[in-house]
Design a protein around this motif. Structure first.
Motif, PDB file in Angstrom:
ATOM      1  N   LYS A 121       0.770  -1.010   0.004  1.00 33.46           N
ATOM      2  CA  LYS A 121      -0.173  -0.185  -0.029  1.00 33.46           C
ATOM      3  C   LYS A 121       0.765   1.330  -0.102  1.00 33.46           C
ATOM      4  N   TYR A 122       0.636   2.177  -0.782  1.00 28.77           N
ATOM      5  CA  TYR A 122       1.242   3.571  -0.838  1.00 28.77           C
ATOM      6  C   TYR A 122       0.673   4.248   0.263  1.00 28.77           C
ATOM      7  N   PRO A 123       1.498   4.799   1.329  1.00 29.54           N
ATOM      8  CA  PRO A 123       1.263   5.305   2.688  1.00 29.54           C
ATOM      9  C   PRO A 123       1.025   6.656   2.613  1.00 29.54           C
ATOM     10  N   TYR A 124       1.330   7.420   1.381  1.00 24.94           N
ATOM     11  CA  TYR A 124       1.435   8.941   1.672  1.00 24.94           C
ATOM     12  C   TYR A 124       0.254   9.653   0.711  1.00 24.94           C
ATOM     13  N   LYS A 125       0.019  10.754   0.979  1.00 27.11           N
ATOM     14  CA  LYS A 125      -1.089  11.634   0.284  1.00 27.11           C
ATOM     15  C   LYS A 125      -0.595  11.719  -1.232  1.00 27.11           C
ATOM     16  N   ILE A 126      -1.701  11.356  -2.118  1.00 33.62           N
ATOM     17  CA  ILE A 126      -1.303  11.340  -3.585  1.00 33.62           C
ATOM     18  C   ILE A 126      -1.481  13.069  -3.843  1.00 33.62           C
ATOM     19  N   ASP A 127      -0.965  13.314  -5.009  1.00 35.67           N
ATOM     20  CA  ASP A 127      -0.977  14.736  -5.436  1.00 35.67           C
ATOM     21  C   ASP A 127      -2.194  14.888  -6.291  1.00 35.67           C
ATOM     22  N   ALA A 128      -2.401  16.098  -6.759  1.00 33.67           N
ATOM     23  CA  ALA A 128      -3.781  16.615  -7.382  1.00 33.67           C
ATOM     24  C   ALA A 128      -3.987  15.715  -8.593  1.00 33.67           C
ATOM     25  N   VAL A 129      -2.971  15.577  -9.314  1.00 32.03           N
ATOM     26  CA  VAL A 129      -3.087  14.823 -10.734  1.00 32.03           C
ATOM     27  C   VAL A 129      -3.562  13.397 -10.497  1.00 32.03           C
ATOM     28  N   GLN A 130      -2.740  12.747  -9.520  1.00 29.95           N
ATOM     29  CA  GLN A 130      -2.932  11.534  -8.995  1.00 29.95           C
ATOM     30  C   GLN A 130      -4.353  11.177  -8.532  1.00 29.95           C
ATOM     31  N   THR A 131      -4.966  12.154  -7.747  1.00 30.31           N
ATOM     32  CA  THR A 131      -6.221  12.221  -7.276  1.00 30.31           C
ATOM     33  C   THR A 131      -7.379  12.200  -8.380  1.00 30.31           C
ATOM     34  N   ALA A 132      -7.125  13.163  -9.277  1.00 29.55           N
ATOM     35  CA  ALA A 132      -8.173  13.073 -10.378  1.00 29.55           C
ATOM     36  C   ALA A 132      -8.301  12.003 -10.858  1.00 29.55           C
ATOM     37  N   ALA A 133      -6.929  11.235 -11.288  1.00 30.24           N
ATOM     38  CA  ALA A 133      -7.017   9.912 -11.878  1.00 30.24           C
ATOM     39  C   ALA A 133      -7.957   8.748 -10.812  1.00 30.24           C
ATOM     40  N   MET A 134      -7.467   9.065  -9.572  1.00 31.11           N
ATOM     41  CA  MET A 134      -7.975   8.102  -8.782  1.00 31.11           C
ATOM     42  C   MET A 134      -9.526   8.080  -8.680  1.00 31.11           C
ATOM     43  N   ILE A 135     -10.190   9.445  -8.583  1.00 30.71           N
ATOM     44  CA  ILE A 135     -11.695   9.677  -8.745  1.00 30.71           C
ATOM     45  C   ILE A 135     -12.170   9.134  -9.854  1.00 30.71           C
ATOM     46  N   LYS A 136     -11.495   9.404 -10.914  1.00 34.78           N
ATOM     47  CA  LYS A 136     -12.108   8.768 -12.360  1.00 34.78           C
ATOM     48  C   LYS A 136     -12.083   7.303 -12.342  1.00 34.78           C
ATOM     49  N   PHE A 137     -10.964   6.709 -11.615  1.00 32.09           N
ATOM     50  CA  PHE A 137     -11.164   5.086 -11.626  1.00 32.09           C
ATOM     51  C   PHE A 137     -12.088   4.639 -10.630  1.00 32.09           C
ATOM     52  N   ALA A 138     -12.187   5.199  -9.472  1.00 31.60           N
ATOM     53  CA  ALA A 138     -13.076   4.984  -8.409  1.00 31.60           C
ATOM     54  C   ALA A 138     -14.491   5.021  -8.527  1.00 31.60           C
ATOM     55  N   VAL A 139     -14.858   6.116  -9.224  1.00 30.58           N
ATOM     56  CA  VAL A 139     -16.252   6.404  -9.501  1.00 30.58           C
ATOM     57  C   VAL A 139     -17.083   5.387 -10.711  1.00 30.58           C
ATOM     58  N   THR A 140     -17.992   4.697 -10.078  1.00 28.21           N
ATOM     59  CA  THR A 140     -18.658   3.814 -10.614  1.00 28.21           C
ATOM     60  C   THR A 140     -20.299   4.055 -10.628  1.00 28.21           C
ATOM     61  N   ARG A 141     -21.223   3.758 -11.588  1.00 28.40           N
ATOM     62  CA  ARG A 141     -22.632   3.680 -11.601  1.00 28.40           C
ATOM     63  C   ARG A 141     -23.089   2.789 -10.592  1.00 28.40           C
ATOM     64  N   PRO A 142     -24.217   2.900 -10.385  1.00 30.77           N
ATOM     65  CA  PRO A 142     -24.864   1.729  -9.390  1.00 30.77           C
ATOM     66  C   PRO A 142     -24.643   0.340  -9.920  1.00 30.77           C
ATOM     67  N   LYS A 143     -25.028   0.297 -11.275  1.00 26.97           N
ATOM     68  CA  LYS A 143     -25.192  -0.990 -12.155  1.00 26.97           C
ATOM     69  C   LYS A 143     -23.736  -1.699 -12.017  1.00 26.97           C
ATOM     70  N   GLU A 144     -22.801  -0.948 -12.166  1.00 25.33           N
ATOM     71  CA  GLU A 144     -21.373  -1.356 -12.504  1.00 25.33           C
ATOM     72  C   GLU A 144     -20.640  -1.678 -11.047  1.00 25.33           C
ATOM     73  N   ARG A 145     -21.203  -0.950  -9.956  1.00 24.03           N
ATOM     74  CA  ARG A 145     -20.897  -0.999  -8.498  1.00 24.03           C
ATOM     75  C   ARG A 145     -21.313  -2.518  -8.200  1.00 24.03           C
ATOM     76  N   ARG A 146     -22.696  -2.590  -8.487  1.00 27.15           N
ATOM     77  CA  ARG A 146     -23.380  -3.853  -7.933  1.00 27.15           C
ATOM     78  C   ARG A 146     -22.719  -5.048  -8.469  1.00 27.15           C
ATOM     79  N   GLU A 147     -22.322  -5.004  -9.936  1.00 23.45           N
ATOM     80  CA  GLU A 147     -21.727  -5.880 -10.617  1.00 23.45           C
ATOM     81  C   GLU A 147     -20.280  -6.236  -9.784  1.00 23.45           C
ATOM     82  N   GLY A 148     -19.715  -5.075  -9.341  1.00 28.83           N
ATOM     83  CA  GLY A 148     -18.401  -5.451  -8.747  1.00 28.83           C
ATOM     84  C   GLY A 148     -18.461  -6.116  -7.482  1.00 28.83           C
ATOM     85  N   ILE A 149     -19.563  -5.810  -6.597  1.00 28.28           N
ATOM     86  CA  ILE A 149     -19.946  -6.495  -5.580  1.00 28.28           C
ATOM     87  C   ILE A 149     -20.005  -8.027  -5.672  1.00 28.28           C
TER      88      ILE A 149
END
Length: 820
Positions: A269-297
């Motif tokens: 695990k990366y233990p430090y705070k990610i920077d603004a560019v990484q945060t934007a990419a992380m949000i884009k990766f993590a955000v999923t619509r309900p249907k996709e999230r349910r499939e992930g679960i």
């Protein structure tokens, strides 16, 4: 089940790994296993049936099940607390800087309403180090173009002939890789060497040419001193490609490797705070619509495979893989009241601001104000004519929303590079050209999103001059879009004492039948490794309808979660006095509602026994100066609001509680099945999710002296989410807490440290612990710590307890919404 007796056996670690034993050095170890505690699983059912209270036996039984469910996935996946990431099937996204985001599955067993145990399963997202060669990792972490550049820039630097050499910025960034695990791979390495996992202790300033050690010849036994570069050349006929890179020291004394033969172990695990560019990419990766999230679960359930888990089967535990179904309530949406009309958002959770006048405009006509343009070389340059046109549109739009502006042509100037000087120059310009009065508002037009520039402006405006300020970006100014201007004006008006809107159809006192004050509290912590103090933020309602909130912030020690007694007294006493003067008209409130954010279930009692106890003491002290009302008549309500959980709700198809994306509509309330079996808590989805899957807020009522009916309390919380000052949608969290978050972030600029010192470093905590260790060693040997190290340790100690700079309050900035 049979009793387990003491067991003893011997383990040979070399034999287990298929390695030959070293002559005269046994790797065998004696192991003893003995029973320590008996777990009474029946305690859970007894508690759920109401036959016993929550005690340690119940907690132990739940904890046992929690550990039981983690055994199998921990053997085959990367385990991080209750989250698991399968290296073979996991979704990944490279974020840059040597790190990548990964999707996994979260599981947690818990007691729930209805007298049963439930398992909370959800998608989990986390940032890991990439499993790259160490030289690639080092290049990416330091932001260099290649290994050669990384090696060159790792050398010590000095800015002048007189100045001593110091560690370069590249070398400091390399320290992010301390304690990272790795293996080595090179031609001729033994099987044992290839299997062994090492940990980075330090990166040496020496490279492979400079690092020398004593090497023993295998045939003659003669030792000779040689460099790492020569050793690999002579022993393995390997010509190192990047010998100028730093040598990697391991935790084993005297063992070091050239960086190019090291390979980072996966799953760290990366233990430090990610920077603004990484945060934007992380949000884009993590955000999923309900249907996709349910499939992930559902994919996570298949990954966990409870039915085939040997440990779960061994204890006879059976878990349904079907999602739990519950009956939710849908609260009626309120109307939004403006000055001359109402908006009815319905279940859409959105309303329009165009054509509306703010409920309350700025208290005093806007006369004393001005604008400063801060340009940067090579970025969005803004000239004065363009700024003048924008300000003209800005003023006209404000007037159309009901704003009171007497001076429609404020002075506009282009400021110097120094932000603090910009503030001083603009202040003086306003005083000179606007009739001599103290500025009411200072506006700054900035070239970009430079956080240091922004914080210097806010620090100077808040603490040196006590004047509210508004920053806008040049790119938005050039476009001059009407919606952007109206959005900014909601904040602009609030800072000048106005109110955007409120929930309509209520009596003058809003939701409350008796004089009521609401306080929100939040303690935010710095990113891991930083010694930036924790920030305690408190907000306090300043009108009868609880639309406007004043805020106070103070440093709260290093990672201290409970707001200290001193901070509560220092921050709340003046706010309470102001409420009694402006709202209570000399009287104390009859109802006090305290919303607390960011505490775990294990800290609930600390909130009551510490924070609420100290708050009551403050009111008791103020009792002597109040009219007609005494402390004993105040009814206290304490509510913890939390969004740090993994509960998600998925409405059924064609449900009236679902929006077009199959998220819950604003107003969906769940108060059974997934809530606590006996305590007063509920989940409320008060917002309309713009992207991703909606996360409801969990409200847990810890104290309820007012005995407000649950339906009234729930509706009050929901409807207040429509009174958030700078939005045309209801927010997901009660505004008092939301404002505390904003104030906490803004107050970072009030830290009592020079801007020239830069941002807090990621490894400050690590440095402090190392200095403390050196101090302890010096004490044991009866020596003194070196002057340099002693000064560093003192600076770190002072940073933990140093209070924030005080805001200048001669014009009452503290009683307004300076932070919004």
């Amino acid at each position: 089940m049979n009793e387990i007796s003491n067991r003893q056996f011997t383990v040979d670690l070399d034999e287990e790994q298929g390695l030959l034993a070293r002559p005269g050095k046994s790797n065998s170890h004696k192991v003893q296993i003995r029973p320590s505690t008996k777990i009474n699983l029946a305690a859970i059912q007894a508690y759920l049936n109401g036959k016993m209270t929550m005690d340690n036996s119940v907690l132990q039984a739940i904890d046992f099940f929690d550990h039981l469910m983690r055994v199998t996935p921990s053997k085959t996946m990367y385990a991080l607390k209750r989250s698991f990431f399968d290296p073979k099937m996991v979704k990944r996204e490279r974020l840059g800087g040597g790190v990548e985001a990964m999707k996994g599955v979260y599981q947690s067993i818990r007691i729930a309403h209805g007298g049963r145990l439930v398992v909370n399963v959800d998608v989990s997202n986390c940032v890991f180090y990439g499993d790259y060669p160490m030289e690639v990792m080092a290049t990416q972490v330091t932001g260099n173009a290649n290994a050669l550049e990384c090696g060159e820039k790792s050398k010590k630097v000095k800015n002048s002939m007189r100045e001593a050499e110091k560690e370069s910025l590249t070398f400091l960034k390399l320290k992010k890789l301390k304690k990272i695990r790795f293996r080595v791979r090179y031609r001729g390495a033994s099987e044992k060497t290839l299997k062994q996992v090492h940990m980075v202790k330090e990166f040496a300033q020496e490279n492979c040419y400079d690092w020398h050690f004593n090497s023993k010849d295998r045939e003659t036994g003669v030792e000779k001193r040689m460099s790492i570069f020569d050793y690999f050349m002579e022993r393995y006929n390997i010509h190192l490609s990047h010998p100028t890179m730093c040598v990697v020291e391991t935790m084993r004394k005297g063992i070091a490797f050239p960086m190019e033969v090291c390979y980072v172990e996966p799953g760290q695990k990366y233990p430090y705070k990610i920077d603004a560019v990484q945060t934007a990419a992380m949000i884009k990766f993590a955000v999923t619509r309900p249907k996709e999230r349910r499939e992930g679960i559902e994919g996570g359930l298949r990954l966990l495979n409870w039915l085939e888990d040997p440990y779960i089967k061994n204890y006879g535990l059976k878990i349904s893989t079907n999602m739990l179904e519950t009956q939710a309530r849908l609260l009626a949406p309120p109307v939004v009241q403006f000055a001359k009309s109402q908006q009815k958002p319905g279940y859409s959770g959105r309303w329009r601001l165009d054509g509306q006048q703010f409920l309350l405009p700025n208290k005093n006509d806007l006369v004393h104000w001005g604008v400063c343009i801060i340009n940067s070389v090579g970025r969005d340059h803004l000239d004065i004519p363009t700024a003048s046109n924008f300000i003209r549109t800005f003023v006209n739009t404000y007037k159309s929303h009901g704003g009171r502006v007497s001076n429609a042509n404020p002075p506009i100037m282009e400021g110097p590079v120094d932000e603090a000087k910009c503030v001083t120059d603009l202040f003086n310009e306003i005083v000179a050209k606007c009739g001599g009065g103290k500025p009411q508002m200072m506006v700054f037009l900035l070239a970009g999103k430079d956080s240091i520039c922004y914080e210097r402006i806010k620090k100077s405006c808040d603490c040196r001059y006590g004047v509210v300020s508004q920053c806008m970006q040049n790119a938005h100014v050039k476009r001059g879009q009407g919606q952007y201007i109206s959005n900014v004006l909601m904040k602009f008006n609030a800072k000048l004492g106005g109110t955007t809107s409120k929930v309509g159809g209520k009596p003058p006192g809003g939701h409350f039948k008796v004089p009521t004050i609401i306080v929100g509290a939040d303690v935010s912590h710095a990113s891991p490794g930083s010694l930036q103090p924790s920030m305690a933020a408190l907000t306090c309602s300043m009108d009868k309808t609880c639309c406007r909130y004043a805020a106070a912030c103070e440093s709260n020690g290093h990672r201290v979660e409970m707001v200290t007694q001193f901070n509560l007294e220092e921050m709340l006493t003046p706010l309470f006095r102001q409420w009694m003067s402006d709202v209570g008209l000399g009287r104390m409130p009859l109802q006090f509602i305290y919303f607390r954010d960011g505490v775990s279930e294990g800290q609930y009692q600390h909130v009551i026994q510490q924070e609420v106890k100290h708050i009551k003491r403050i009111w008791r002290t103020l009792d002597e100066s109040a009219k007609y009302t005494n402390f004993d008549k105040i009814k206290f309500t304490v509510i913890v609001a939390s969004k740090r959980h993994h509960i998600r709700f998925f409405p059924k198809e064609r449900s009236p509680a679902a929006d077009k994306n199959m998220n819950p509509c604003p107003g969906v309330l769940v108060e059974k099945d997934v809530t606590h079996p006996f305590e007063y808590d509920f989940y409320l989805n008060s917002h309309s999710a713009i992207q991703g899957t909606a996360r409801p807020t969990h409200y847990h009522v810890l104290m309820d002296e007012a005995k407000m009916p649950p339906n009234e309390l729930q509706n009050m919380i929901y409807e207040h989410c429509y009174q958030y000052m700078r939005s045309t949608t209801p927010v997901s969290l009660f505004p008092a807490v939301y404002y505390a978050h904003l104030a906490s972030k803004r107050a970072v600029s009030h830290e009592n440290r020079p801007a020239s010192s830069g941002a807090h470093q990621f490894n400050e905590e690590q440095q402090r612990l190392e200095l403390i260790k050196l101090q302890e060693e010096a004490d044991r040997e009866g020596k003194k710590l070196s002057k340099t190290n002693s000064e560093k340790l003192n600076r770190f100690t002072e940073a933990e307890s140093r209070p924030l700079l005080k805001m200048k309050n001669d014009t009452g900035i503290l009683w307004g919404m300076w932070y919004i």
